[in-house]
Write a protein that holds these residues in place. Sequence first.
Motif, mmCIF file in Angstrom:
data_model
loop_
_atom_site.group_PDB
_atom_site.id
_atom_site.type_symbol
_atom_site.label_atom_id
_atom_site.label_comp_id
_atom_site.label_asym_id
_atom_site.label_seq_id
_atom_site.Cartn_x
_atom_site.Cartn_y
_atom_site.Cartn_z
ATOM 1 N N UNK A 7 -3.515 0.281 5.599
ATOM 2 C CA UNK A 7 -2.707 1.451 5.937
ATOM 3 C C UNK A 7 -1.442 1.463 5.087
ATOM 4 N N UNK A 8 -0.898 2.645 4.884
ATOM 5 C CA UNK A 8 0.309 2.788 4.066
ATOM 6 C C UNK A 8 1.429 1.915 4.632
ATOM 7 N N UNK A 40 -10.263 0.804 -5.543
ATOM 8 C CA UNK A 40 -11.274 1.327 -4.631
ATOM 9 C C UNK A 40 -12.052 0.161 -4.032
ATOM 10 N N UNK A 41 -12.375 0.308 -2.742
ATOM 11 C CA UNK A 41 -13.040 -0.804 -2.054
ATOM 12 C C UNK A 41 -13.828 -0.244 -0.877
ATOM 13 N N UNK A 42 -14.959 -0.886 -0.571
ATOM 14 C CA UNK A 42 -15.726 -0.543 0.622
ATOM 15 C C UNK A 42 -15.306 -1.501 1.742
ATOM 16 N N UNK A 43 -14.967 -0.935 2.897
ATOM 17 C CA UNK A 43 -14.496 -1.740 4.019
ATOM 18 C C UNK A 43 -15.207 -1.332 5.306
ATOM 19 N N UNK A 44 -15.426 -2.308 6.204
ATOM 20 C CA UNK A 44 -15.949 -1.949 7.521
ATOM 21 C C UNK A 44 -14.857 -1.229 8.314
ATOM 22 N N UNK A 74 -20.111 0.696 5.786
ATOM 23 C CA UNK A 74 -18.828 0.447 5.132
ATOM 24 C C UNK A 74 -18.323 1.753 4.511
ATOM 25 N N UNK A 75 -17.043 2.047 4.690
ATOM 26 C CA UNK A 75 -16.446 3.261 4.141
ATOM 27 C C UNK A 75 -15.718 2.957 2.838
ATOM 28 N N UNK A 76 -15.846 3.858 1.886
ATOM 29 C CA UNK A 76 -15.127 3.709 0.628
ATOM 30 C C UNK A 76 -13.697 4.210 0.808
ATOM 31 N N UNK A 77 -12.725 3.397 0.365
ATOM 32 C CA UNK A 77 -11.316 3.795 0.435
ATOM 33 C C UNK A 77 -10.702 3.663 -0.949
ATOM 34 N N UNK A 78 -9.758 4.548 -1.241
ATOM 35 C CA UNK A 78 -9.001 4.480 -2.497
ATOM 36 C C UNK A 78 -7.554 4.183 -2.125
ATOM 37 N N UNK A 79 -7.037 3.074 -2.623
ATOM 38 C CA UNK A 79 -5.719 2.589 -2.217
ATOM 39 C C UNK A 79 -4.773 2.606 -3.408
ATOM 40 N N UNK A 80 -3.619 3.250 -3.228
ATOM 41 C CA UNK A 80 -2.571 3.201 -4.234
ATOM 42 C C UNK A 80 -1.663 2.023 -3.961
ATOM 43 N N UNK A 90 0.849 -1.187 0.000
ATOM 44 C CA UNK A 90 0.000 0.000 0.000
ATOM 45 C C UNK A 90 0.886 1.238 0.000
ATOM 46 N N UNK A 91 0.783 2.072 -1.029
ATOM 47 C CA UNK A 91 1.582 3.288 -1.136
ATOM 48 C C UNK A 91 0.825 4.533 -0.712
ATOM 49 N N UNK A 92 -0.489 4.496 -0.844
ATOM 50 C CA UNK A 92 -1.291 5.648 -0.446
ATOM 51 C C UNK A 92 -2.683 5.186 -0.043
ATOM 52 N N UNK A 93 -3.338 5.986 0.775
ATOM 53 C CA UNK A 93 -4.684 5.669 1.226
ATOM 54 C C UNK A 93 -5.465 6.959 1.388
ATOM 55 N N UNK A 94 -6.584 7.044 0.684
ATOM 56 C CA UNK A 94 -7.476 8.186 0.833
ATOM 57 C C UNK A 94 -8.882 7.684 1.096
ATOM 58 N N UNK A 95 -9.660 8.482 1.826
ATOM 59 C CA UNK A 95 -11.034 8.124 2.166
ATOM 60 C C UNK A 95 -11.954 9.198 1.592
#
Length: 266
Positions: A241-242, A229-233, A207-213, A194-199
């Motif tokens: 996490x990065x 992009x993925x929805x996670x609890x 469930x929250x949407x996250x965008x993962x690099x 994981x290089x980056x994480x934005x919400x």
Amino acid sequence: MIRTLRTLALAGAVLAVGCYLWHGLTYEPGPYEPDYLAWLNGYLALPFTALTVVVTVFAFTGAGVVTALTGRNTGDFRNAPMGLGTVKSFGHTGVSVNDQPQIRIEFSVEGTDGKVFDAAAKMVVPLTELALLAPGVVLPVRYRPDRPGIVELDLSGDSTAAQRVMNESLIRKGFTTQEKVDIAARGIAAQAVVQSLTVPGEIRDGYSKVAVGLAVTRPDGSIFTTRSEKFLPPSAIGNVQVGRIVTAHYLPENEQEVVLSIPVNA
């Protein structure tokens, strides 16, 4: 099978009591025999034995006990539909089998049609596995549409069926697509960092949407970067996490479409 055993036990009890009463009512004492022997005799053992048998049969065919002794679902649930049960709460019933406690688990169950209902299950849980039970944990359960208030944890060991039920639920809720499910099933499994994480802030059913690099390592050791992009609890956010290493699936012909594999109960 359980209903048959209980019916046989009750029928045997009725027969035993009937024999005892028939003997007492038709007893004719001899010249040197007291009248009370009509009731205080060997036949008295019949109702006591019958009572013991009935109690034993009902105890050992109770909810959760049969599955603990056989390691299989009971006949009523063995071929029943599979749903997803989210643990709401649990507590001891006071019953133990081989020093292992029987637990009553309250579930919120999502059926194969997407409808959600409350249900409960009783099962014997080894002491070493009690820590795995917690509110929010999702488990495959077997349920009967005609008895929606009672379920059993799925003991078939059919992980493919459980994954299919989970995928159908995620698609219905808009957490994933059939295309992504196919990639997860047919794609190459690789490690990714994981290089980056934005919400972005979008929330669906908690469930929250996250965008993962991601930096994904191909089987030959080369690396490509992409975004997923993925929805996670909330409990699973820590898994992306990065700097974390995650499992990703992708198709060689489309490396930009990567699907992350995050355990349901992470």
